[in-house]
Design an enzyme around this catalytic site. Structure first.
Site, short mmCIF file in Angstrom:
data_model
loop_
_atom_site.label_atom_id
_atom_site.label_comp_id
_atom_site.label_asym_id
_atom_site.label_seq_id
_atom_site.Cartn_x
_atom_site.Cartn_y
_atom_site.Cartn_z
N LYS A 1 -13.12 25.15 -14.22
CA LYS A 1 -14.39 24.65 -13.67
C LYS A 1 -14.95 23.56 -14.58
O LYS A 1 -14.48 23.34 -15.69
CB LYS A 1 -15.39 25.80 -13.54
CG LYS A 1 -15.78 26.44 -14.86
CD LYS A 1 -16.74 27.59 -14.67
CE LYS A 1 -17.13 28.19 -16.02
NZ LYS A 1 -18.12 29.28 -15.89
N TYR B 1 -34.85 5.12 -36.06
CA TYR B 1 -36.23 5.27 -35.60
C TYR B 1 -37.08 6.12 -36.54
O TYR B 1 -36.64 7.16 -37.03
CB TYR B 1 -36.25 5.89 -34.20
CG TYR B 1 -35.77 4.97 -33.12
CD1 TYR B 1 -36.37 3.72 -32.91
CD2 TYR B 1 -34.71 5.31 -32.30
CE1 TYR B 1 -35.93 2.87 -31.91
CE2 TYR B 1 -34.25 4.48 -31.29
CZ TYR B 1 -34.87 3.24 -31.11
OH TYR B 1 -34.43 2.40 -30.12
#
Length: 366
Positions: free
Chosen positions: A34, A257
């Site tokens: 899956k 940042y």
């Protein structure tokens, strides 16, 4: 070739399939593929698994099952996550095995009136999908009355097989065997039953049932907290990127940042083109490292949308175009998916599913 790549080693997939097949003893092997084969590429890994001992395949959705069958996989394919209102004709047309997860799902298959192969999901304690115990007799009896429906077996899912010393697994096994007894008393003949996921198989074998259903182990990782379980497995995925540039930085200068990191001395940084848009969790800041030319270097500062900063120290051995290993088997000094998971406060299953965005999948071996 993309500057950000997920390298899938199909030889490792083949090896792991043989390992779990041997671990299963005489039981059949259903490989779970899956989520696009745990992000390894469902069609490619299924072909290799089929050639190395997989008897059946398991997926979550009907769409996944259809893609797998249409790709030429002829072994039985079971899907189990669907709503009772969907059109099941693609499953009937392709001879797919339908997992029924509730009484309403049983009624939907019966109402279709088509020849069908059904595996009955029973809830044994996970309290997720699966027919509740109070509905077992009604579901089993209804299915036993349908000559067009072949019930291949029963299945359930374990809640705590990866917890050493937990009693939950023993309780679920007992409940599952009670469900089997009731199914037979209601007229069913379930011949291929399965309960063992990867931790269930590695720690508890096959519970005396006819099939095992591992997922993670097929891709080379153990879900268990100790390496003695699944030590023969070989991780099949390596996530890597090309170094974009190398920059000088002075002692005390910040990077990325909010300038949350400052260089402890004069030195160099490398910019690597991977970020949270590509699946690298922001939570790894300060606990993540990449390996370049056999040496680990710490990622520093904020994880950005599409790049990270790596502290090289005083070294000048790294150049643009060098390969930065983000995670892999660990045989070249890189972090494994389990180590990255620990850094992010999650599990290796999730880390394997994270490479996305601009990541190009590349296959080797096989």
């Amino acid at each position: 070739m993309s500057q950000l790549r997920s390298i899938i080693n199909l030889d490792a997939i083949a090896h792991n399939t043989r390992v779990v097949k041997a671990e299963a003893g005489g039981a059949k092997l259903m490989c779970v593929v899956k989520a696009d084969g745990y992000n390894h590429g469902m069609r490619h890994v299924a072909e290799v698994m089929a050639a190395n001992g997989a008897d059946q395949f398991g997926v979550a959705t009907l769409e996944e099952a259809v893609l797998l069958r249409d790709a030429g996989i002829m072994q039985p394919i079971l899907f189990w996550l669907w709503t009772p209102t969907i059109d099941l004709s693609p499953a009937f047309d392709r001879g797919l095995d339908i997992g029924v997860a509730g009484l309403e799902h049983v009624r939907a298959v019966v109402a279709a009136g088509q020849p069908a192969r059904v595996t009955v999901g029973v809830d044994t304690g996970l309290n997720r999908s699966g027919i509740d115990e109070e509905d077992w007799a009604r579901a089993f009896t209804l299915l036993a009355m349908q000559p067009q429906i072949t019930v291949t077996g029963l299945f359930s899912h374990l809640s705590s097989a990866d917890e050493l010393g937990s009693t939950a697994t023993d309780e679920q096994v007992a409940t599952f065997k009670r469900a089997l007894a009731i199914a037979r008393a209601c007229g069913l003949d379930p011949r291929c039953n399965h309960l063992a996921n990867s931790p269930g198989l590695l720690m508890h074998d096959d519970f005396g049932l006819e099939m095992v259903r591992p997922g993670l182990a097929c891709y080379g990782y153990s879900p268990l907290p100790t390496s003695s379980y699944g030590s023969e497995l070989r991780p099949a995925m390596t996530w890597e990127a090309d170094v974009v540039t190398v920059k000088r930085i002075r002692a005390g200068e910040g990077a990325s940042y909010n300038l949350t990191w400052h260089a402890p001395s004069d030195g160099y940084t490398a910019i690597v083109p991977v970020g949270y848009a590509d699946g690298l969790p922001r939570e790894v800041q300060g606990s993540f490292a990449v390996t370049i030319n056999g040496r680990r270097y710490p990622q520093v500062g904020r994880v950005c949308m599409d790049q990270i900063v790596v502290w090289l120290g005083a070294t000048t051995d790294v150049e643009p175009g060098d390969t930065a290993l983000l995670f892999g088997p660990g045989d070249r000094g890189e972090m494994t998916a389990t180590e990255v998971a620990d850094a992010a406060g999650t599990i290796n299953y999730e880390i394997l599913c994270t490479p996305r965005g601009r990541t190009e999948r590349v296959y080797v071996g096989g």
